[in-house]
Design an enzyme around this catalytic site. Sequence first.
Site, PDB file in Angstrom:
ATOM      1  N   ILE A  82      -5.251   6.113   4.261  1.00 57.23           N
ATOM      2  CA  ILE A  82      -5.531   4.720   3.867  1.00 57.23           C
ATOM      3  C   ILE A  82      -4.686   3.790   4.717  1.00 57.23           C
ATOM      4  CG2 ILE A  82      -5.648   3.087   1.958  1.00 57.23           C
ATOM      5  CD1 ILE A  82      -5.159   5.434   0.043  1.00 57.23           C
ATOM      6  N   ASP A 126       7.752  12.954  -4.736  1.00 56.68           N
ATOM      7  CA  ASP A 126       6.865  12.539  -3.657  1.00 56.68           C
ATOM      8  C   ASP A 126       6.485  11.061  -3.820  1.00 56.68           C
ATOM      9  OD1 ASP A 126       4.821  13.282  -1.457  1.00 56.68           O
ATOM     10  OD2 ASP A 126       3.575  12.398  -3.018  1.00 56.68           O
ATOM     11  N   LYS A 140       7.429   7.459  -1.500  1.00 56.87           N
ATOM     12  CA  LYS A 140       6.423   6.498  -1.032  1.00 56.87           C
ATOM     13  C   LYS A 140       6.704   5.094  -1.552  1.00 56.87           C
ATOM     14  CE  LYS A 140       2.977  10.135  -0.545  1.00 56.87           C
ATOM     15  NZ  LYS A 140       1.960  10.894  -1.321  1.00 56.87           N
TER      16      LYS A 140
END
Lengths: 410, 410
Positions: free
Chosen positions: A131, A196, A200
């Site tokens: 993305i 994780d 981000k």
Amino acid sequence: MISIAILGHGVVGSGVAEVLLHNEKGITAKAGDKIRVTRILDLRSFPDLPYADLFTTNFDDILNDPDIRIVVETMGGLHPAYDFVKASLLAGKSVVTSNKELVAAKGDELLAIAKENNLNFLFEASVGGGIPILRPMDQCLAANEVFEVAGILNGTTNFMLTKMIREGMSFDGALALAQKLGYAERDPSADVEGHDACRKICILASLAFGKHVLPEEVHTEGITNLTEQDVAYAAACGGVIKLVGRATRTEDGHLFCYVAPMILPRDNLLADVNDVFNAIMVRGDSVGDVVFVGRGAGKLPTASAVVADVIDEVKHLKARKYLFWGPGEKGHVRDHRLAPTRLLLCFSCEEDAGALVQIGRMFGDVRMISIPDAPDNEVAFVTPCMPEYLLEEKIATFTGMTLTRRLRMY
Amino acid sequence: MISIAILGHGVVGSGVAEVLLHNEKGITAKAGDKIRVTRILDLRSFPDLPYADLFTTNFDDILNDPDIRIVVETMGGLHPAYDFVKASLLAGKSVVTSNKELVAAKGDELLAIAKENNLNFLFEASVGGGIPILRPMDQCLAANEVFEVAGILNGTTNFMLTKMIREGMSFDGALALAQKLGYAERDPSADVEGHDACRKICILASLAFGKHVLPEEVHTEGITNLTEQDVAYAAACGGVIKLVGRATRTEDGHLFCYVAPMILPRDNLLADVNDVFNAIMVRGDSVGDVVFVGRGAGKLPTASAVVADVIDEVKHLKARKYLFWGPGEKGHVRDHRLAPTRLLLCFSCEEDAGALVQIGRMFGDVRMISIPDAPDNEVAFVTPCMPEYLLEEKIATFTGMTLTRRLRMY
């Protein structure tokens, strides 16, 4: 012709080689120059590949090759990736990485080195896979005061929660299915414990608000404790549970930043993002809410984002551009317990506890929530919005009531 | 300091002035230079504004001012916007526009003039309001073979359809509400007849596939004939009706491009985009589906996209960059009736028509659809996927059956 090297021929690295070969003609046209992979670093050898002769096990072969202008790091992990990327930048090579752990831990330092040396350091693939998000966010940021970035940043847990919500699966069942389908690793802790997603949101928050945010500054809760009853309570509130990474700017310029399962109201743009899809919402003063949705992981989506960065660096070999943020600052990220919060709370109550009276006395008018299969002695409600530490102080005063469930409302 | 002029002080133009003034400090930091509006063209005067002295009614005051490096066109309409933009580019000024009619009709010509003169011509705001879409799409395109772009490109009609779907409103009721809330103009034809969406898919298709697509090449159907029964049939198919603009590349490099109400399956990423939100999906070979969601219109969202373009032009006054496509080509867009299509068809049948036998004979195994309140003599089914002209030939052979409804399936 521009020579590039790839560090690590794993899932993403081999995908980068594949995309470069498969779309060579189009990529050459877009980059304005032919891009050629001339070296690949990996400890393994791949004798059956058509480009088997490109492999080396010695990083110096890449570092000391002046023809290599761009280094693509797709090894993952902090070491030796950090050492190799830093050395590459110091040797005058631009770098593209997909390594979120590296960017979350060392982004500010590496960006500063790139800036000093008039090089590019790009990492679009480190958030949201294929993305396009970091550059569109930069574009949003250009003409907006951004005050929130939030997202569903981990496809594995979103897949699992979708199965729990839609098919009534248990956490263990959903995890087993995700592992069977290759969405979850054998050791799923980085996904299900939120680490994780944490990396981000660190990268997004650093870019959005200009100062480096480290993973250890971000309160992180995973989904390992979520049950079918949590899903049912979310539905009873008119929402769905998603694992959300969120960074909001306070009026005095500080941040609240955390990762946690949250109940999103059904009309939230993130609420309908299901399966392995990721979505990132940027909230700006002029533009309102903008959301970017797509597959957040996978070999080819991630590789395509890496290749787009490579093309961009080829087009800007002489001029730095894009993304930048400065070093972090003690106190920039505030204690999440100071953030105004609404919680869904469940209590198991002793028969004579007078739970409703206690709750009413402490919170005034609250929204009581019930689900069909709840035990008779369970009481659940949504608190008013106030700092979390205050909510905790208040519920600590309850007697004869044991807290059994606590979920954040978005 | 960079001087800019604004053509047209309407909703968007005044928003641009507002955003530039309100976020001046941040914008200066991002652009690396102070941006100052020195002239505004409008036939009206605005004596009460703090910047009343900037107004002129004479375009030559802007064209002949060598200090003005960037012209922002927010007048809308084809003339005189086209003439002013062209003259500005020929006079060595970069241009930003939010005018979709202009870009859809003249984009290739204006991009070519900009290229010849080493200037920028940017128009992010012309599609999707404040949603960053054109540049992220360019980024997707860099490393992907894109084979489809589709979107909900008109917020007014999406709002109306949302009301029809969720609240059972009629078309007229939804339109009246949209007008009352200021989402629809008194003459709503550009929205409800699909022309606005048509211009936007032209721009997206031109960028995605490299050749200019003109509005008159795009088959365009609006939502004016949609009824509550259409909404019910879409639900019975497991989907929702949305007004979709869609461009797909054929294997031989041609395009199918059309705007029409379509039944989207519930799991399509566009199906959950409601109210005035717009969404654009880009489908690439590596990245898969990527969707961009946000408010597609409104003063400040659109103005923020214009200002982001202005900042980008300030940063690239000496170097052209980004978006480009070439002129159109006869036959590039193929007749939409050749596109493989599935239709939901309803027939009113005479008593002895033997409708099921006729349908079965012509189409083999089809999916029959029924809604609760349908008349007894109504038969509805979803056709297999085949070119539309073939479907039409087949249903022309039916006897004793009158076509009463025809909806495209996505």
